[in-house]
Design an enzyme around this catalytic site. Structure first.
Site, PDB file in Angstrom:
ATOM      1  N   GLY A  42       0.770  -1.236   0.000  1.00 22.64           N
ATOM      2  CA  GLY A  42       0.000   0.000   0.000  1.00 22.64           C
ATOM      3  C   GLY A  42       0.802   1.287   0.000  1.00 22.64           C
ATOM      4  O   GLY A  42       0.243   2.358   0.245  1.00 22.64           O
ATOM      5  N   ASN A 111       1.588  -9.106  -0.250  1.00 19.81           N
ATOM      6  CA  ASN A 111       2.590  -8.384   0.525  1.00 19.81           C
ATOM      7  C   ASN A 111       1.935  -7.192   1.214  1.00 19.81           C
ATOM      8  O   ASN A 111       1.290  -6.380   0.558  1.00 19.81           O
ATOM      9  CB  ASN A 111       3.710  -7.926  -0.410  1.00 19.81           C
ATOM     10  CG  ASN A 111       4.725  -7.012   0.238  1.00 19.81           C
ATOM     11  OD1 ASN A 111       5.087  -5.983  -0.306  1.00 19.81           O
ATOM     12  ND2 ASN A 111       5.197  -7.375   1.408  1.00 19.81           N
ATOM     13  N   SER A 180      21.934   0.177   0.397  1.00 18.68           N
ATOM     14  CA  SER A 180      22.798   0.350  -0.773  1.00 18.68           C
ATOM     15  C   SER A 180      22.125  -0.106  -2.060  1.00 18.68           C
ATOM     16  O   SER A 180      22.569   0.243  -3.153  1.00 18.68           O
ATOM     17  CB  SER A 180      24.111  -0.419  -0.579  1.00 18.68           C
ATOM     18  OG  SER A 180      23.890  -1.824  -0.628  1.00 18.68           O
ATOM     19  N   HIS A 265      10.831  -5.184   4.801  1.00 17.79           N
ATOM     20  CA  HIS A 265       9.406  -5.372   4.498  1.00 17.79           C
ATOM     21  C   HIS A 265       9.145  -5.909   3.094  1.00 17.79           C
ATOM     22  O   HIS A 265       8.000  -6.087   2.712  1.00 17.79           O
ATOM     23  CB  HIS A 265       8.684  -4.034   4.694  1.00 17.79           C
ATOM     24  CG  HIS A 265       7.191  -4.127   4.710  1.00 17.79           C
ATOM     25  ND1 HIS A 265       6.509  -4.989   5.544  1.00 17.79           N
ATOM     26  CD2 HIS A 265       6.232  -3.460   4.000  1.00 17.79           C
ATOM     27  CE1 HIS A 265       5.213  -4.848   5.353  1.00 17.79           C
ATOM     28  NE2 HIS A 265       5.011  -3.947   4.420  1.00 17.79           N
TER      29      HIS A 265
END
Length: 286
Positions: A42, A111, A180, A265
């Site tokens: 989202g 997800n 990175s 996440h």
């Protein structure tokens, strides 16, 4: 196999569901075989293809038809102000898309917000749910160990309310474990998506004011879900707390969890190869 890219797999369907009347959903549709629907998160600028572009090819090569809808109010799908909790409305949009495409049953990969949609879909349409793969899903209420909302969610709402390249950088720094890997291409691509439709940003905030995140919580109903479920989490997730994964496996009828170290996440992106191996094995043998 024909060239696999966003433009060659892009299509639109028009659905008619509660809260989504004559509503256009954009999706990418690739491959043939058992259907796997991948539901994105989202964050501002999110979309199906951009969320899963490291996973699509391996799933198609393994013999699956992969469908990647842009959720209502995201990317190329129509914009909307929601009067009900977003996970439920998103689940309806998936059901509507399946109806139009003549798909009776599908596996769901979700997800974050997409995980909340997958959970709601499994609750509302169990007979149309194959297996579930959830990565740091939302919609599970409070945490026993972590103050809520977490740092990442606070930055997400800041980016919706006051979109800027600097705030996007701050959110991505929390979103991913290894900062990175945040390339200029990734940053500029996400920023372009955010700027493409300002109405999406405004309507997300309006929807959240009408229906707060607390209304997404489906914890009390997890025991109803019979679908075989693989839960994955990033050990270092700063958007959704790790103990929510334990809540899922403690309450769902047939679920197990895999935790990725050095991962935040976005497990399907940060650990794409390992994620693809794990999830494809689960679909084939789990």
């Amino acid at each position: 196999m024909s060239e696999l890219n966003e433009s060659s797999t892009s299509k639109f369907v028009t659905i008619n569901e509660k809260g989504l009347s004559n509503f256009r959903i954009h999706l990418n549709d690739a491959g043939q075989g058992e259907r796997v629907i991948m539901l994105h998160g989202g964050g501002p600028g999110a979309g199906g293809w951009s969320n899963y572009y490291r996973n699509i090819g391996p799933f198609v090569e393994a013999g699956y038809r992969v469908l990647l809808p842009d959720a209502p109010g995201f990317n190329k799908s129509d914009t909307v102000v929601m009067d009900e909790q977003r996970g439920l409305v998103n689940a309806r949009s998936v059901k509507g898309m399946m109806d139009v495409l003549g798909i009776e049953k599908a596996h769901l990969v979700g997800n974050s917000m997409g995980g909340a949609g997958a959970l709601n879909f499994a609750l509302e349409y169990p007979e149309r749910t194959g297996k579930l793969i959830l990565m740091g899903p939302g919609g599970l209420g409070n945490s026993l160990f972590t103050a809520m909302p977490m740092e990442g969610i606070k930055l997400l709402f800041k980016l919706y309310a006051e979109p800027s390249l600097e705030t996007l950088k701050q959110m991505l720094n929390v979103f991913l474990f290894d900062q990175s890997v945040i390339t200029d291409e990734l940053l500029q691509g996400r920023w372009a998506n955010i700027q493409r439709n300002p109405e999406h940003l405004k309507n997300f905030i309006l929807s959240a004011q009408k229906v707060p995140l607390s209304a997404w919580d489906v914890s009390a109903r997890l025991g109803e879900i019979k679908a075989k479920t693989l839960v994955t989490w990033g050990r270092d997730d700063r958007f959704v707390p790790l103990d929510h994964g334990l809540k899922l496996i403690a309450n769902m009828q047939d679920a197990h969890v895999h935790v990725f170290p050095r991962c935040a996440h976005w497990a399907q992106w940060e650990h794409a190869d390992a994620f693809n191996r794990l999830t494809l094995d689960f679909l084939a043998n789990g």
